[in-house]
Design a protein around this motif. Structure first.
Motif, PDB file in Angstrom:
ATOM      1  N   ASP A 318     -55.606 -24.336  22.790  1.00  0.00           N
ATOM      2  CA  ASP A 318     -56.252 -24.156  24.028  1.00  0.00           C
ATOM      3  C   ASP A 318     -55.490 -24.797  24.930  1.00  0.00           C
ATOM      4  OD1 ASP A 318     -58.447 -23.446  23.727  1.00  0.00           O
ATOM      5  OD2 ASP A 318     -60.248 -24.433  23.556  1.00  0.00           O
ATOM      6  N   PRO A 319     -54.615 -25.840  25.003  1.00  0.00           N
ATOM      7  CA  PRO A 319     -53.718 -26.194  25.730  1.00  0.00           C
ATOM      8  C   PRO A 319     -52.647 -25.212  26.064  1.00  0.00           C
ATOM      9  CG  PRO A 319     -54.636 -28.240  24.869  1.00  0.00           C
ATOM     10  CD  PRO A 319     -54.881 -27.289  24.146  1.00  0.00           C
ATOM     11  N   VAL A 320     -51.831 -24.564  24.594  1.00  0.00           N
ATOM     12  CA  VAL A 320     -51.412 -23.647  25.065  1.00  0.00           C
ATOM     13  C   VAL A 320     -51.248 -22.513  24.828  1.00  0.00           C
ATOM     14  CG1 VAL A 320     -49.836 -22.639  22.894  1.00  0.00           C
ATOM     15  CG2 VAL A 320     -49.566 -25.144  22.848  1.00  0.00           C
ATOM     16  N   ARG A 321     -52.693 -21.955  25.198  1.00  0.00           N
ATOM     17  CA  ARG A 321     -53.164 -20.483  25.453  1.00  0.00           C
ATOM     18  C   ARG A 321     -53.135 -20.512  27.655  1.00  0.00           C
ATOM     19  NH1 ARG A 321     -56.664 -17.377  21.935  1.00  0.00           N
ATOM     20  NH2 ARG A 321     -57.849 -16.588  24.417  1.00  0.00           N
ATOM     21  N   TYR A 322     -53.725 -22.277  27.801  1.00  0.00           N
ATOM     22  CA  TYR A 322     -53.735 -21.890  29.154  1.00  0.00           C
ATOM     23  C   TYR A 322     -52.335 -22.156  29.612  1.00  0.00           C
ATOM     24  CZ  TYR A 322     -54.904 -24.353  33.456  1.00  0.00           C
ATOM     25  OH  TYR A 322     -54.160 -24.933  35.052  1.00  0.00           O
ATOM     26  N   LEU A 325     -50.528 -19.101  29.581  1.00  0.00           N
ATOM     27  CA  LEU A 325     -50.839 -17.875  31.268  1.00  0.00           C
ATOM     28  C   LEU A 325     -50.805 -18.425  32.484  1.00  0.00           C
ATOM     29  CD1 LEU A 325     -53.474 -16.210  29.277  1.00  0.00           C
ATOM     30  CD2 LEU A 325     -51.420 -15.255  29.592  1.00  0.00           C
ATOM     31  N   ARG A 326     -51.085 -19.862  32.794  1.00  0.00           N
ATOM     32  CA  ARG A 326     -50.661 -20.662  33.998  1.00  0.00           C
ATOM     33  C   ARG A 326     -48.929 -20.788  34.594  1.00  0.00           C
ATOM     34  NH1 ARG A 326     -52.413 -23.682  38.725  1.00  0.00           N
ATOM     35  NH2 ARG A 326     -50.973 -22.019  39.481  1.00  0.00           N
ATOM     36  N   GLU A 327     -48.720 -20.907  33.533  1.00  0.00           N
ATOM     37  CA  GLU A 327     -47.279 -21.339  34.291  1.00  0.00           C
ATOM     38  C   GLU A 327     -46.567 -20.582  35.343  1.00  0.00           C
ATOM     39  OE1 GLU A 327     -45.963 -24.098  34.967  1.00  0.00           O
ATOM     40  OE2 GLU A 327     -43.797 -24.687  34.785  1.00  0.00           O
ATOM     41  N   ILE A 328     -46.321 -19.245  34.884  1.00  0.00           N
ATOM     42  CA  ILE A 328     -45.914 -18.237  35.723  1.00  0.00           C
ATOM     43  C   ILE A 328     -46.715 -17.181  35.414  1.00  0.00           C
ATOM     44  CG2 ILE A 328     -43.646 -18.978  34.930  1.00  0.00           C
ATOM     45  CD1 ILE A 328     -43.780 -16.737  33.022  1.00  0.00           C
ATOM     46  N   PRO A 329     -46.687 -16.230  36.593  1.00  0.00           N
ATOM     47  CA  PRO A 329     -47.120 -15.272  37.389  1.00  0.00           C
ATOM     48  C   PRO A 329     -47.037 -13.838  35.786  1.00  0.00           C
ATOM     49  CG  PRO A 329     -45.745 -15.730  39.294  1.00  0.00           C
ATOM     50  CD  PRO A 329     -45.222 -16.367  38.000  1.00  0.00           C
ATOM     51  N   PHE A 330     -47.672 -13.815  35.921  1.00  0.00           N
ATOM     52  CA  PHE A 330     -47.892 -12.440  34.393  1.00  0.00           C
ATOM     53  C   PHE A 330     -46.519 -11.549  34.790  1.00  0.00           C
ATOM     54  CE2 PHE A 330     -49.107  -9.743  30.609  1.00  0.00           C
ATOM     55  CZ  PHE A 330     -49.194 -10.134  29.996  1.00  0.00           C
ATOM     56  N   GLY A 331     -45.689 -11.523  34.048  1.00  0.00           N
ATOM     57  CA  GLY A 331     -44.945  -9.666  34.174  1.00  0.00           C
ATOM     58  C   GLY A 331     -43.226 -10.351  34.835  1.00  0.00           C
ATOM     59  N   ASN A 332     -43.613 -11.764  34.840  1.00  0.00           N
ATOM     60  CA  ASN A 332     -42.363 -12.305  35.523  1.00  0.00           C
ATOM     61  C   ASN A 332     -41.537 -12.538  33.926  1.00  0.00           C
ATOM     62  OD1 ASN A 332     -42.933 -11.935  38.203  1.00  0.00           O
ATOM     63  ND2 ASN A 332     -42.837 -13.692  38.668  1.00  0.00           N
TER      64      ASN A 332
END
Length: 509
Positions: A318-322, A325-332
């Motif tokens: 779960d921390p890896v999934r989080y 998806l949290r670290e950067i805007p999707f697409g960048n």
RNA sequence: GGCGGCGUAGCUCAGCGGUAGAGCAGGGGAAUCAUAAUCCCUUGGUCGGGGGUUCAAAUCCCUCCGCCGCUACCA
């Protein structure tokens, strides 16, 4: 409502890496979110197993192509499992159902006059599965020619079937125009539109120079171009060519998630093939970016490859999934590092959310007889937190409809921070002595807010949020968005709280 | 060469015409329910350079510099 989402089918010439895991997790979160909203979801992933590159990789490994692809495909299937993917199907392009669909699509294109036999000659790079113009090639120091990607090229001349792609230029542009959101992010859309506007040439869609592929109907000496084969997987899994199949109702797909390197195949060739066959094109194609390591490109030669399986065993799924998806805007594009993962884990998961749940739940356990208190008439502060929490489902839905995972999580964290401020300002531990009924009321507000938070976070961190909802006394059948309308009854038993997100303590070594 | 994007606090980024923002990092304080977690306050930026439009520009226009993507060409 039906919702059909796909990852790319992953090419089996190498083992799964962080990029595959990333796209799979992203698709999984959307699939789980749509189920939470009450949609009927079909989530597809799988493997792309044909082509000369695989044929050669198999030979190099001393295996026949089928044994080779069986082995690598199994690794991808395992990857989807340990990333927690809830895919409804896993397609392999070597399966009979897929070969049948490819043949059917080919025949349909052929009947409609979209395919003709010609001769293809040109410089071909096996590694890229692509032809290059003479002018694009680079010359090495030894005089050898290379593709712009650095891949070796060879001169190939062979009879080939062609798809009349050039005839679809205007209709593709009209389609993009009518569906402004078809290609995302916008920067990719601009690239695709300018590529198509610059002019399309007919596409060679068969090969006679190797055997590892789907045979062309009526012309067994030809195998289909790998991308025609591969893209077809999305309708194969929906039952094509049985348009009466129950799953065919999922077509057209709502969303193809793809890496930015394969946007052209999905945004140009694929809708052209489909429209030419009289089938509906997908509704949306979204291209995600690459992960770098501390800003450096990930590569075996640099020795900085981050294996998603190692991340999961080190930090937990779960921390890896989080993080992803949290670290950067999707697409960048984004940078990944152990430092960054640990910071997110400890600050946002352990301190902000985990500790909020723990402090609230332990007060409930200790001072409310481990049972949910009744709701009381809200104060202004109660109302503010409750309203922020209640707004989460629609806020998260809004962000996820734009495939903006990091925004969705930011919305949730705003409420988590507000809840931490609320508990500090209300100080239920002090109210215990001065005003016990008010203490109970405050803890009830927190429990309700946590329920909203944990419910909307389920798609991102399924196992952790299941545990949190257990601790909040939320029945397993009351964890979708619709169930949030009904508050839990007072007196609901609360199990003893246990930390959901322990802090990650780095080894001294 | 063409098209497009980006350049804002130490770091990652939001803002995209109306008195410079968030998170992290840094500093000070409070609290002690909790996973030494939390809360409050705070330091910090001439918004890449220059020019222009406007009552007003990070925000619009021009230009220069630096990165990046797509694409073309290299007679």
């Amino acid at each position: 409502m039906k919702f059909y989402i796909t990852t790319p089918i992953y090419y089996v010439n190498g083992a799964p890496h962080i990029g595959h895991a990333y796209t799979t997790v992203a698709a999984d979160v959307l699939a789980r979110w749509k189920r939470l909203e009450g949609h009927e979801v079909f989530f597809l992933t799988g493997t792309d197993e044909h082509g000369q590159k695989v044929e050669k990789a198999a030979a190099a490994a001393g295996l026949d192509p089928q044994s080779f692809t069986d082995r690598v495909a199994a690794q991808f299937r395992e990857m989807t499992a340990w990333m927690g993917a809830s895919n409804d199907d896993f397609i392999r392009t070597t399966e009979p159902r897929h070969k049948r669909a490819c043949a059917a699509l080919w025949e349909r294109l052929s009947e409609r006059g979209e395919i003709y036999l010609g001769e293809y000659e040109g410089w071909y790079a096996v590694r890229d599965e692509a032809f290059y113009a003479e002018s694009e090639l680079l010359t090495g120091t030894d005089g050898a020619r290379f593709a712009p990607t650095g891949a070796p090229v060879e001169w190939v001349g062979e009879p080939s079937f062609f798809f009349r792609l050039s005839a679809w230029q205007d209709r593709l542009l009209a389609f993009y125009d009518a569906h402004p959101d078809f290609i995302q992010p916008t920067s990719r859309r601009n690239e695709v539109v300018s590529f198509v506007s610059a002019g399309l040439t007919d596409l060679s869609i068969s090969r006679t120079s190797f055997r590892w592929g789907v045979p062309v109907p009526g012309h067994p000496e030809h195998v289909m171009y790998v991308w025609l084969d591969a893209l077809t997987n999305y309708i194969t899994a929906a039952g094509y060519p049985e348009e009466a199949a129950p799953r065919w109702q999922f077509w057209p797909a709502n969303l193809h998630l793809v890496g930015k390197d394969i946007i052209r195949f999905h945004a140009v060739y694929w809708p052209a093939f489909l429209m030419a066959a009289g089938l509906a094109p997908p509704r949306r194609v979204f291209a995600n970016g690459w992960w770098t390591v501390e800003g450096e490109k990930m590569s075996k030669s640099l020795g900085n490859v981050i294996d998603p399986h190692d991340l999961v065993s080190r930090y937990g799924l779960d921390p890896v999934r989080y993080f992803l998806l949290r670290e950067i805007p999707f697409g960048n594009d984004g940078s990944i590092s152990h430092r960054a993962i640990i910071t997110r884990m400890n600050v946002e998961l352990a301190n902000d959310l985990g500790n909020l749940a723990q402090r609230s739940l332990s007060l409930l356990a200790r001072h409310c007889a481990a049972a949910l208190p009744a709701r009381s008439p809200p104060t202004e502060d109660d109302e503010a937190l409750a309203a922020a929490a209640a707004a989460l489902p629609s806020r998260v839905a809004g962000a996820l409809d734009r495939v903006a995972f990091s925004e969705a999580l930011e919305e949730v964290w705003k409420v988590i921070r507000a809840a931490n401020a609320y508990i500090d300002h209300q100080a239920p531990w002090a109210l215990r002595r001065t005003d016990p009924p008010r203490m109970a009321a405050v803890l009830r507000v927190l429990a309700d807010a946590l329920r909203f938070i944990a419910t909307v976070l389920q798609p991102f961190m399924p196992a952790s949020m299941a545990r949190m909802l257990d601790q909040l006394g939320v029945p397993v059948d009351a964890r979708d968005l619709a169930a949030l309308a009904a508050p839990l009854p007072p007196g609901t038993a609360l199990p003893a709280p246990e930390a959901v997100f322990p802090r990650f303590v780095e080894d001294a070594a």
